[in-house]
Scaffold this motif. Sequence first.
Motif, mmCIF file in Angstrom:
data_model
loop_
_atom_site.group_PDB
_atom_site.id
_atom_site.type_symbol
_atom_site.label_atom_id
_atom_site.label_comp_id
_atom_site.label_asym_id
_atom_site.label_seq_id
_atom_site.Cartn_x
_atom_site.Cartn_y
_atom_site.Cartn_z
ATOM 1 N N SER A 53 2.961 -13.950 12.684
ATOM 2 C CA SER A 53 2.656 -15.224 13.316
ATOM 3 C C SER A 53 1.192 -15.610 13.175
ATOM 4 O O SER A 53 0.867 -16.805 13.246
ATOM 5 N N ASP A 54 0.302 -14.622 12.976
ATOM 6 C CA ASP A 54 -1.111 -14.935 12.794
ATOM 7 C C ASP A 54 -1.439 -15.345 11.364
ATOM 8 O O ASP A 54 -2.602 -15.596 11.042
ATOM 9 N N GLY A 55 -0.439 -15.384 10.496
ATOM 10 C CA GLY A 55 -0.627 -15.795 9.127
ATOM 11 C C GLY A 55 -0.840 -14.671 8.144
ATOM 12 O O GLY A 55 -0.814 -14.912 6.924
ATOM 13 N N SER A 56 -1.073 -13.471 8.623
ATOM 14 C CA SER A 56 -1.260 -12.349 7.721
ATOM 15 C C SER A 56 0.052 -12.001 7.038
ATOM 16 O O SER A 56 1.135 -12.247 7.572
ATOM 17 N N SER A 57 -0.045 -11.412 5.868
ATOM 18 C CA SER A 57 1.144 -11.101 5.096
ATOM 19 C C SER A 57 0.969 -9.798 4.349
ATOM 20 O O SER A 57 -0.138 -9.283 4.184
ATOM 21 N N ARG A 58 2.095 -9.273 3.897
ATOM 22 C CA ARG A 58 2.123 -8.057 3.087
ATOM 23 C C ARG A 58 3.111 -8.261 1.958
ATOM 24 O O ARG A 58 4.161 -8.865 2.151
ATOM 25 N N TYR A 59 2.769 -7.745 0.790
ATOM 26 C CA TYR A 59 3.646 -7.791 -0.366
ATOM 27 C C TYR A 59 3.719 -6.424 -1.004
ATOM 28 O O TYR A 59 2.722 -5.699 -1.063
ATOM 29 N N ALA A 60 4.890 -6.092 -1.505
ATOM 30 C CA ALA A 60 4.997 -4.921 -2.351
ATOM 31 C C ALA A 60 4.214 -5.160 -3.635
ATOM 32 O O ALA A 60 4.193 -6.276 -4.175
ATOM 33 N N ASP A 61 3.555 -4.111 -4.131
ATOM 34 C CA ASP A 61 2.778 -4.261 -5.357
ATOM 35 C C ASP A 61 3.631 -4.779 -6.512
ATOM 36 O O ASP A 61 3.147 -5.547 -7.357
ATOM 37 N N SER A 62 4.886 -4.394 -6.539
ATOM 38 C CA SER A 62 5.752 -4.756 -7.646
ATOM 39 C C SER A 62 6.098 -6.242 -7.699
ATOM 40 O O SER A 62 6.563 -6.728 -8.730
ATOM 41 N N VAL A 63 5.870 -6.967 -6.611
ATOM 42 C CA VAL A 63 6.226 -8.383 -6.589
ATOM 43 C C VAL A 63 5.027 -9.302 -6.456
ATOM 44 O O VAL A 63 5.185 -10.531 -6.527
ATOM 45 N N LYS A 64 3.846 -8.755 -6.288
ATOM 46 C CA LYS A 64 2.652 -9.585 -6.143
ATOM 47 C C LYS A 64 2.466 -10.459 -7.379
ATOM 48 O O LYS A 64 2.571 -9.996 -8.510
ATOM 49 N N GLY A 65 2.201 -11.721 -7.138
ATOM 50 C CA GLY A 65 2.038 -12.669 -8.219
ATOM 51 C C GLY A 65 3.318 -13.299 -8.690
ATOM 52 O O GLY A 65 3.285 -14.271 -9.455
ATOM 53 N N ARG A 66 4.447 -12.769 -8.255
ATOM 54 C CA ARG A 66 5.744 -13.311 -8.652
ATOM 55 C C ARG A 66 6.517 -13.886 -7.475
ATOM 56 O O ARG A 66 7.190 -14.905 -7.618
ATOM 57 N N PHE A 67 6.440 -13.227 -6.337
ATOM 58 C CA PHE A 67 7.170 -13.667 -5.149
ATOM 59 C C PHE A 67 6.200 -14.263 -4.139
ATOM 60 O O PHE A 67 5.047 -13.826 -4.030
#
Length: 121
Positions: A53-67
């Motif tokens: 809700s604070d806007g922070s996010s997490r991505y798996a390294d394998s999908v960064k730049g694609r998802f």
Amino acid sequence: QVQLVESGGGLVQAGGSLGLSCAASGSVFSINVMGWYRQAPGKQRELVAAKASDGSSRYADSVKGRFTISRDNAKNTVYLQMNNVKPEDTAVYYCAASSAGRSWPFSAGYWGQGTLVTVSS
């Protein structure tokens, strides 16, 4: 109580795009983090992307730049835009949400039923 319903899964060719949606209902005011996990055949469940809700996010390294993960608070919905998909993205994708005051690590307390994404080569 929170209910999560996913939509948008299906068959897509490698290199293509697919968008997933997850609508939350019930005690939506309690939700902090919403995101997506996936489980591929023979693999452990892994966090794909999540947004707090604070806007922070997490991505798996394998999908960064694609998802890309996004949220529409007015609609109580979280989206996953999947671009340049690869065969290794094939998995059951699960929407998840947590009501924890601390966002990270993401400890999901609510789960959707899952939607299958199949990427063909």
